[in-house]
Design an enzyme around this catalytic site. Structure first.
Site, PDB file in Angstrom:
ATOM      1  N   SER A 169       6.675  -4.426   2.067  1.00  0.00           N
ATOM      2  CA  SER A 169       6.127  -2.645   1.237  1.00  0.00           C
ATOM      3  C   SER A 169       6.854  -2.849   0.481  1.00  0.00           C
ATOM      4  CB  SER A 169       6.260  -1.584   2.404  1.00  0.00           C
ATOM      5  OG  SER A 169       5.865  -0.396   1.727  1.00  0.00           O
ATOM      6  N   ASP A 337      -3.604  -2.749   8.288  1.00  0.00           N
ATOM      7  CA  ASP A 337      -2.085  -1.778   7.043  1.00  0.00           C
ATOM      8  C   ASP A 337      -3.310  -0.626   6.631  1.00  0.00           C
ATOM      9  OD1 ASP A 337       0.093  -1.296   6.385  1.00  0.00           O
ATOM     10  OD2 ASP A 337       0.841  -3.189   5.972  1.00  0.00           O
ATOM     11  N   HIS A 368       0.506  -1.380   9.222  1.00  0.00           N
ATOM     12  CA  HIS A 368       2.110  -1.351   8.373  1.00  0.00           C
ATOM     13  C   HIS A 368       3.747  -1.484   8.977  1.00  0.00           C
ATOM     14  CE1 HIS A 368       3.927  -0.948   3.904  1.00  0.00           C
ATOM     15  NE2 HIS A 368       4.272  -0.210   4.433  1.00  0.00           N
TER      16      HIS A 368
END
Ligand SMILES: *[C@@H]1O[C@H](CO)[C@@H](O)[C@H](O)[C@H]1NC(C)=O
Ligand SMILES: *[C@@H]1O[C@H](CO)[C@@H](O)[C@H](O)[C@H]1NC(C)=O
Length: 391
Positions: A169, A337, A368
């Site tokens: 991320s 996600d 995620h």
């Protein structure tokens, strides 16, 4: 010595100390550290706490662990970097055979866990405290410019080797920013991007979309709320809103922020919530909101005058993804996600050089948090990472 005599020295410094890092401290015994809380209780690992000072004086926490019995035959260092609102502890919250931090060590890697500024297992700043605005005056620009070089520099300094880099991320966004400016390229070996985030044009987490469109970020800034936290009086807001028994409420809340995670184990909720999430800078979120609204990945927008002073131009310069090398990289992304949106990832791929030379793995069901907390991430994601690093 006169000022004139030392002046040449100062001019030499920037080139002379390329890749240099501030003071390093090692404290193996730290009782409130990640090693003491999450690694040592498992047993069988050598774990040490490091702190390294960035060029803007933040004290970054890094933990190093290796399986005790493999210590002499290490496969080399690997630096693992968490995402926004998380800390390095996130790699240890599932049982050892399901957690990336332990799995890498079990395979014989010399594992270095990054913790960006202001997170729980970092060590603050040499002069600012949590109460100071300066402590929160940063976004991904500073993470890329200061924190990442400090962490990679620490690993190189201590091992004399180039680490592999594994980012998740915002951990990937820091790397993209640095690499796109051709920084740190000769300091890392293979690169792994999990739930990669370069662009946030299509983020479909309703909460984030709403906040960015309604300029909630600017409201926070106007109110001088510099720290952004999802907890209140040491309790996660989600746990205040949703009763311990109200699983549906909890699930909806988490989904609104991260997408519909397939594979979380909700019986671990209390334990996970005692570590995550962790505070970030309001400015960091403002920067993300700017990226969402402008549909680009550029540096922080300080307004016309601020940009002129800082960047010598009216608009902030964009990070150029066509400069990010991909010859030794793998990208792993998920179809559910909400933050590392599939279209945004495809847009990134379209810009990267050497189309096709890098590896891509797509997990249709994954959202995620599945990448860090999924009960099957060991089989679906980490196994691939280990194979890639070994190959
Ligand atoms: C590590 O950094 C220290 C200064 O912080 C320096 O004295 C030492 O030579 C460095 N070691 C390596 C291997 O780069
Ligand atoms: C979920 O977590 C609980 C508590 O740690 C554990 O007993 C259970 O086996 C886990 N379930 C799965 C599917 O991992």
């Amino acid at each position: 010595m006169t000022l004139l005599a030392v002046a040449p020295l100062f001019f030499c410094l920037p080139t002379f100390f390329v890749g240099a890092i501030g003071p390093i401290k090692v404290d193996i015994q730290r009782s409130d550290g990640l090693c003491a809380l999450l690694v040592n209780p498992v047993g069988g690992y050598n774990c040490a706490e490091y702190s390294v000072q960035t060029d803007d004086q933040f004290l970054i926490g890094v933990q190093r662990l290796a399986i005790a019995r493999h210590a002499s035959e290490s496969k080399g260092p690997v630096l693992v970097l968490h995402g926004i609102l998380l800390g390095g502890d996130v790699w240890f919250l599932n049982p050892p055979e399901e957690s990336l931090g332990f799995m890498l060590a079990d395979k014989g890697y010399d594992v270095w866990i990054g913790n960006t500024r202001t997170t729980r297992f970092s060590y603050g700043h040499t002069s600012y405290t949590k109460e100071d605005e300066g402590f929160w005056d940063w976004s991904v620009d500073e993470l890329a410019k200061y924190d990442l070089p400090a962490m990679i520099g620490l690993v190189q300094n201590q091992t004399g080797l180039k680490p592999h880099f594994i980012g998740f991320s915002q951990g990937t966004q820091q790397a993209f920013a640095a690499f796109s400016e051709e920084r740190l390229l000769d300091m890392v070996s293979k690169t792994v991007y999990m739930a990669p985030v370069a662009y946030v044009r299509n983020v479909h987490a309703p909460i984030s979309q709403l906040a960015a469109s309604a300029y909630i970020d600017r409201l926070f800034q106007a109110l001088h709320i510099y720290e952004f936290s999802t907890s209140y009086r040491k309790k996660e807001v989600v746990d205040i809103i949703c009763k311990p028994t109200a699983l549906g409420c909890y699930r909806t809340f988490i989904t609104a922020f991260t997408g519909n995670n397939c594979c979380l184990n909700f019986s671990r909720r209390t334990f996970v919530d005692s570590y995550e999430t962790q505070p970030t800078a309001t400015k960091n979120l403002v920067h993300l909101a700017q990226q969402y609204r402008k549909k680009n990945f550029a540096k922080y927008d300080y307004g016309f005058l601020g940009n002129l002073l800082r960047y010598g131009r009216f608009t902030p310069p964009a990070y150029d993804m066509s400069k990010v090398p991909t010859n030794n990289a793998i990208f792993i992304h998920g179809g559910a996600d909400a933050l590392s949106d599939t279209q945004d990832v495809l847009d990134l791929f379209a810009l990267l050089p050497d189309g096709g030379r890098y590896k891509v793995s797509f997990l249709p069901e994954y959202a995620h948090l599945d990448f860090v907390l999924g009960t099957n991430a060991n089989r679906l994601v980490y196994k691939q990472i280990l194979d890639f690093l070994d190959s």
